[in-house]
Design a protein around this motif. Structure first.
Motif, PDB file in Angstrom:
ATOM      1  N   GLU A   8       0.821  -1.213   0.000  1.00 45.42           N
ATOM      2  CA  GLU A   8       0.000   0.000   0.000  1.00 45.42           C
ATOM      3  C   GLU A   8       0.851   1.257   0.000  1.00 45.42           C
ATOM      4  OE1 GLU A   8      -2.954  -0.011   3.171  1.00 45.42           O
ATOM      5  OE2 GLU A   8      -3.496  -2.045   2.500  1.00 45.42           O
ATOM      6  N   LYS A   9       1.917   1.221   0.828  1.00 44.57           N
ATOM      7  CA  LYS A   9       2.779   2.399   0.924  1.00 44.57           C
ATOM      8  C   LYS A   9       3.445   2.711  -0.414  1.00 44.57           C
ATOM      9  CE  LYS A   9       6.146   2.831   3.692  1.00 44.57           C
ATOM     10  NZ  LYS A   9       7.166   2.267   4.609  1.00 44.57           N
ATOM     11  N   GLN A  12       1.011   4.047  -3.042  1.00 48.22           N
ATOM     12  CA  GLN A  12       0.641   5.457  -2.845  1.00 48.22           C
ATOM     13  C   GLN A  12       1.655   6.414  -3.473  1.00 48.22           C
ATOM     14  OE1 GLN A  12       0.064   5.648   1.370  1.00 48.22           O
ATOM     15  NE2 GLN A  12      -1.873   4.528   1.248  1.00 48.22           N
TER      16      GLN A  12
END
Ligand SMILES: *Cc1c(COP(=O)(O)O)cnc(C)c1O
Length: 220
Positions: A8-9, A12
């Motif tokens: 997810e990081k 992003q």
């Protein structure tokens, strides 16, 4: 930190035009499945045996990228399923991929790997070698491969200016090849550059595909 939160990081930080190739070399299928279950579909491996072992047991809608150096005598094993071969660095290899793709009744997408690192240890073509390849009649007759862009690895260094310079060089090579050989060819659009340590620099310099391993899966 779980690998889902790593994913997810990283996602992003990626602009929409940049694809994430999750480099799963040396990592077990269980971890690959974790990312798969979070939606990741593109995985990269650098060894033929390992990609075969994993492809055999993992979901069939995974897109497998061969990102490492490829020997001609191993092309036949991956030709039935590979999505993209990143490290094409000779006419001989391209001819073999074409032959095996034909046997499998498909067109295999490839990237030309360039030597962009100022250090002397990595594989890849020079600009002149690439131009010679793209101009030759043998290449012109290959119907079962499609060159969709370029790939390169920057020097392993803390010197971010050097890394940036090397990625700029790859982007410039991409543009020159595009103009000279693939003008109007929409499929020629990929610049595979950027790994865990330098993918943010690569994105600034126009990467369309980052190959990220340890920042996702943990160190090897
Ligand atoms: C291992 C590897 C990567 C990923 O390296 P990390 O530093 O773990 O992100 C990217 N590209 C190639 C060609 C590799 O062999």
């Amino acid at each position: 930190m779980s690998i889902q939160s790593n994913l997810e990081k990283i996602q992003q930080t990626l602009p929409p035009q940049v694809r994430l190739i999750a480099v799963s070399k040396t990592k077990p299928v269980e971890l690959i499945l974790e990312l798969y279950n979070s939606g990741q579909r593109e995985f990269g491996e650098n060894k033929v045996q390992e990609i075969l072992d994993k492809q055999a047991v993992l979901p069939k809608d995974i897109q497998w990228h061969l990102i490492g150096h490829l020997q001609t005598n191993k092309v036949k094993f991956i030709a039935p399923f590979v999505t993209l071969i990143h490290a094409v660095d000779s006419l001989k290899l391209l001819a073999e991929i074409n032959k095996e793709a034909q046997k499998n009744n498909r067109i295999i997408d490839c990237l030309l790997q360039f030597h962009i690192a100022e250090e002397d240890t990595k594989f890849g073509l020079s600009k002149n070698e690439a131009f010679d390849l793209l101009k030759c009649s043998e290449y012109a007759q290959m119907k079962n491969i499609r060159i969709v862009g370029v790939m390169g690895m920057a020097t392993f260094t803390e010197d971010t200016l050097q890394i940036q310079r090397e990625f700029k060089n790859l982007h410039a090579l991409f543009s020159e090849i595009k103009t000279s050989f693939f003008d109007q060819k929409e499929f020629f659009k990929e610049i595979s550059m950027g790994m865990s340590g330098d993918y943010l620099i690569a994105i600034k310099e126009g990467s369309t595909m980052v190959r990220v391993g340890s920042a996702l899966f943990g160190s090897r």
